[in-house]
Design a protein around this motif. Structure first.
Motif, PDB file in Angstrom:
ATOM      1  N   UNK A  40       0.855  -1.186   0.000  1.00 59.39           N
ATOM      2  CA  UNK A  40       0.000   0.000   0.000  1.00 59.39           C
ATOM      3  C   UNK A  40       0.891   1.237   0.000  1.00 59.39           C
ATOM      4  N   UNK A  41       0.520   2.211  -0.825  1.00 58.08           N
ATOM      5  CA  UNK A  41       1.193   3.513  -0.825  1.00 58.08           C
ATOM      6  C   UNK A  41       0.110   4.563  -0.610  1.00 58.08           C
ATOM      7  N   UNK A  42       0.243   5.301   0.491  1.00 58.04           N
ATOM      8  CA  UNK A  42      -0.744   6.320   0.829  1.00 58.04           C
ATOM      9  C   UNK A  42      -0.590   7.570  -0.018  1.00 58.04           C
ATOM     10  N   UNK A  43      -1.612   8.411   0.047  1.00 56.49           N
ATOM     11  CA  UNK A  43      -1.615   9.667  -0.708  1.00 56.49           C
ATOM     12  C   UNK A  43      -1.992  10.794   0.242  1.00 56.49           C
ATOM     13  N   UNK A  44      -1.362  11.944   0.081  1.00 54.31           N
ATOM     14  CA  UNK A  44      -1.684  13.104   0.906  1.00 54.31           C
ATOM     15  C   UNK A  44      -3.169  13.412   0.783  1.00 54.31           C
ATOM     16  N   UNK A  45      -3.814  13.619   1.900  1.00 45.09           N
ATOM     17  CA  UNK A  45      -5.242  13.913   1.893  1.00 45.09           C
ATOM     18  C   UNK A  45      -6.102  12.653   1.862  1.00 45.09           C
ATOM     19  N   UNK A  46      -5.483  11.493   1.900  1.00 45.13           N
ATOM     20  CA  UNK A  46      -6.231  10.235   1.903  1.00 45.13           C
ATOM     21  C   UNK A  46      -6.185   9.529   0.567  1.00 45.13           C
ATOM     22  N   UNK A  47      -6.500   8.281   0.607  1.00 45.47           N
ATOM     23  CA  UNK A  47      -6.484   7.493  -0.624  1.00 45.47           C
ATOM     24  C   UNK A  47      -5.141   6.839  -0.848  1.00 45.47           C
ATOM     25  N   UNK A  48      -4.680   6.849  -2.076  1.00 46.97           N
ATOM     26  CA  UNK A  48      -3.466   6.147  -2.452  1.00 46.97           C
ATOM     27  C   UNK A  48      -3.843   4.944  -3.290  1.00 46.97           C
ATOM     28  N   UNK A  49      -3.011   3.914  -3.263  1.00 48.47           N
ATOM     29  CA  UNK A  49      -3.370   2.712  -4.001  1.00 48.47           C
ATOM     30  C   UNK A  49      -2.730   1.479  -3.375  1.00 48.47           C
ATOM     31  N   UNK A  50      -3.351   0.352  -3.648  1.00 46.09           N
ATOM     32  CA  UNK A  50      -2.893  -0.956  -3.196  1.00 46.09           C
ATOM     33  C   UNK A  50      -2.448  -1.745  -4.413  1.00 46.09           C
ATOM     34  N   UNK A  51      -1.502  -2.633  -4.189  1.00 44.37           N
ATOM     35  CA  UNK A  51      -1.043  -3.487  -5.270  1.00 44.37           C
ATOM     36  C   UNK A  51      -0.541  -4.807  -4.736  1.00 44.37           C
ATOM     37  N   UNK A  78      15.592   3.572  -3.159  1.00 45.29           N
ATOM     38  CA  UNK A  78      15.805   2.732  -4.333  1.00 45.29           C
ATOM     39  C   UNK A  78      15.548   3.479  -5.647  1.00 45.29           C
ATOM     40  N   UNK A  79      15.508   4.816  -5.566  1.00 44.08           N
ATOM     41  CA  UNK A  79      15.317   5.616  -6.768  1.00 44.08           C
ATOM     42  C   UNK A  79      13.899   5.556  -7.311  1.00 44.08           C
ATOM     43  N   UNK A  80      12.926   5.309  -6.426  1.00 42.72           N
ATOM     44  CA  UNK A  80      11.523   5.199  -6.842  1.00 42.72           C
ATOM     45  C   UNK A  80      10.677   6.284  -6.183  1.00 42.72           C
ATOM     46  N   UNK A  81      11.227   7.470  -6.031  1.00 44.32           N
ATOM     47  CA  UNK A  81      10.523   8.519  -5.289  1.00 44.32           C
ATOM     48  C   UNK A  81       9.647   9.417  -6.154  1.00 44.32           C
ATOM     49  N   UNK A  82       9.377   9.011  -7.386  1.00 39.05           N
ATOM     50  CA  UNK A  82       8.504   9.777  -8.250  1.00 39.05           C
ATOM     51  C   UNK A  82       7.138   9.954  -7.557  1.00 39.05           C
ATOM     52  N   UNK A  83       6.608  11.158  -7.624  1.00 45.72           N
ATOM     53  CA  UNK A  83       5.295  11.430  -7.037  1.00 45.72           C
ATOM     54  C   UNK A  83       5.300  11.868  -5.594  1.00 45.72           C
ATOM     55  N   UNK A  84       6.490  11.875  -4.949  1.00 45.10           N
ATOM     56  CA  UNK A  84       6.526  12.367  -3.571  1.00 45.10           C
ATOM     57  C   UNK A  84       6.598  13.885  -3.627  1.00 45.10           C
ATOM     58  N   UNK A  85       6.005  14.596  -2.753  1.00 48.95           N
ATOM     59  CA  UNK A  85       5.349  14.166  -1.530  1.00 48.95           C
ATOM     60  C   UNK A  85       3.855  13.878  -1.662  1.00 48.95           C
ATOM     61  N   UNK A  86       3.282  14.011  -2.853  1.00 48.86           N
ATOM     62  CA  UNK A  86       1.857  13.728  -3.008  1.00 48.86           C
ATOM     63  C   UNK A  86       1.558  12.285  -2.595  1.00 48.86           C
ATOM     64  N   UNK A  87       2.383  11.358  -3.096  1.00 47.39           N
ATOM     65  CA  UNK A  87       2.268   9.962  -2.688  1.00 47.39           C
ATOM     66  C   UNK A  87       3.339   9.683  -1.638  1.00 47.39           C
ATOM     67  N   UNK A  88       2.991   8.927  -0.639  1.00 51.19           N
ATOM     68  CA  UNK A  88       3.890   8.647   0.471  1.00 51.19           C
ATOM     69  C   UNK A  88       5.192   8.002   0.002  1.00 51.19           C
ATOM     70  N   UNK A  89       6.258   8.335   0.692  1.00 52.21           N
ATOM     71  CA  UNK A  89       7.544   7.696   0.459  1.00 52.21           C
ATOM     72  C   UNK A  89       7.581   6.304   1.099  1.00 52.21           C
ATOM     73  N   UNK A  90       6.659   6.034   2.009  1.00 49.78           N
ATOM     74  CA  UNK A  90       6.621   4.763   2.744  1.00 49.78           C
ATOM     75  C   UNK A  90       5.719   3.767   2.024  1.00 49.78           C
ATOM     76  N   UNK A  91       6.280   2.587   1.763  1.00 46.49           N
ATOM     77  CA  UNK A  91       5.514   1.489   1.184  1.00 46.49           C
ATOM     78  C   UNK A  91       5.256   0.499   2.314  1.00 46.49           C
ATOM     79  N   UNK A  92       3.982   0.236   2.596  1.00 50.22           N
ATOM     80  CA  UNK A  92       3.605  -0.736   3.624  1.00 50.22           C
ATOM     81  C   UNK A  92       3.422  -2.098   2.971  1.00 50.22           C
ATOM     82  N   UNK A  93       4.192  -3.087   3.441  1.00 49.37           N
ATOM     83  CA  UNK A  93       4.070  -4.448   2.935  1.00 49.37           C
ATOM     84  C   UNK A  93       3.268  -5.299   3.900  1.00 49.37           C
ATOM     85  N   UNK A  94       2.409  -6.127   3.352  1.00 48.59           N
ATOM     86  CA  UNK A  94       1.619  -7.094   4.111  1.00 48.59           C
ATOM     87  C   UNK A  94       1.641  -8.383   3.304  1.00 48.59           C
ATOM     88  N   UNK A  95       2.359  -9.380   3.815  1.00 51.03           N
ATOM     89  CA  UNK A  95       2.605 -10.597   3.047  1.00 51.03           C
ATOM     90  C   UNK A  95       2.163 -11.844   3.810  1.00 51.03           C
TER      91      UNK A  95
END
Length: 191
Positions: free
Chosen positions: A44-55, A167-184
């Motif tokens: 999950x990657x959160x988005x400022x103001x709520x939302x974001x996306x899951x993958x 890891x050089x994947x910071x495109x979209x920050x700070x709108x999209x969170x820099x933190x990726x939450x893993x649930x495995x």
């Protein structure tokens, strides 16, 4: 009558206890191949103001080795194939696979290799290791909880947070969170 009610209450309490409570990490000693059947890697990657996306990643492989004599010498190796990323939105999937994020064409694997396992309870551990993505390697930590052991199959619930900017994947920050939450959920077959 009172004894009968107490007896029924005790029986109900025993039935309500999770099955895995009787299984400890030491009982799970051995080597296991991670199976895609029964396993799932979600993020999950959160988005400022709520939302974001899951993958999720559809393709991965790995192994878990649990050392019975010294759990700290146990090992986890996991390889994820970023071209298998899926969010349910084709445009986002293509963007994630592109050189702006995973660069799946030039970096076809994300690898995690444990360096230490620290027992935190009878059924839990902190797994520390090195995560490599897009040619960059950094230390990361994940918590692992034993969810079951039956008939040569082991199941862990694993969670952790990774900073994608490392890891050089910071495109979209700070709108999209820099933190990726893993649930495995990682299910392994002995052998």
């Amino acid at each position: 009558m009172r004894a009968r009610i107490l007896g029924l209450a005790a029986a109900a309490a025993c039935l309500a206890m999770p099955v895995y409570a009787a299984v400890v990490l030491g009982d799970a000693a051995g080597s296991y191949t991670i199976s895609q059947t029964g396993s799932a890697i979600h993020f999950t990657i959160g988005k400022a103001g709520g939302g974001g996306f899951d993958g999720a990643f559809a393709r991965f492989k790995g192994m878990i080795r649990i050392d019975n004599n010294d759990v700290s010498r146990s090992k986890v190796d996991l390889t994820i194939y970023p071209e298998s990323v899926g969010t349910g939105q084709g445009r986002i999937d293509a963007f994630l696979r592109s050189d702006a994020v995973f660069d799946a064409a030039n970096s076809p694997e994300i690898q995690f290799r444990s360096t230490s396992v620290t027992r935190t309870g009878d059924t839990s551990a902190l797994v520390s290791g090195r995560l490599t993505a897009r040619g960059k390697t950094f230390p990361e930590k994940f918590t692992a909880e034993l969810d079951g052991l039956k008939g040569g199959t082991i199941k862990f619930h694993v969670t952790g947070k990774v900073l994608r900017s490392r890891y050089g994947m910071d495109v979209g920050t700070p709108l999209y969170s820099n933190v990726v939450d893993f649930d495995m959920t990682l299910t392994g077959k002995r052998g």
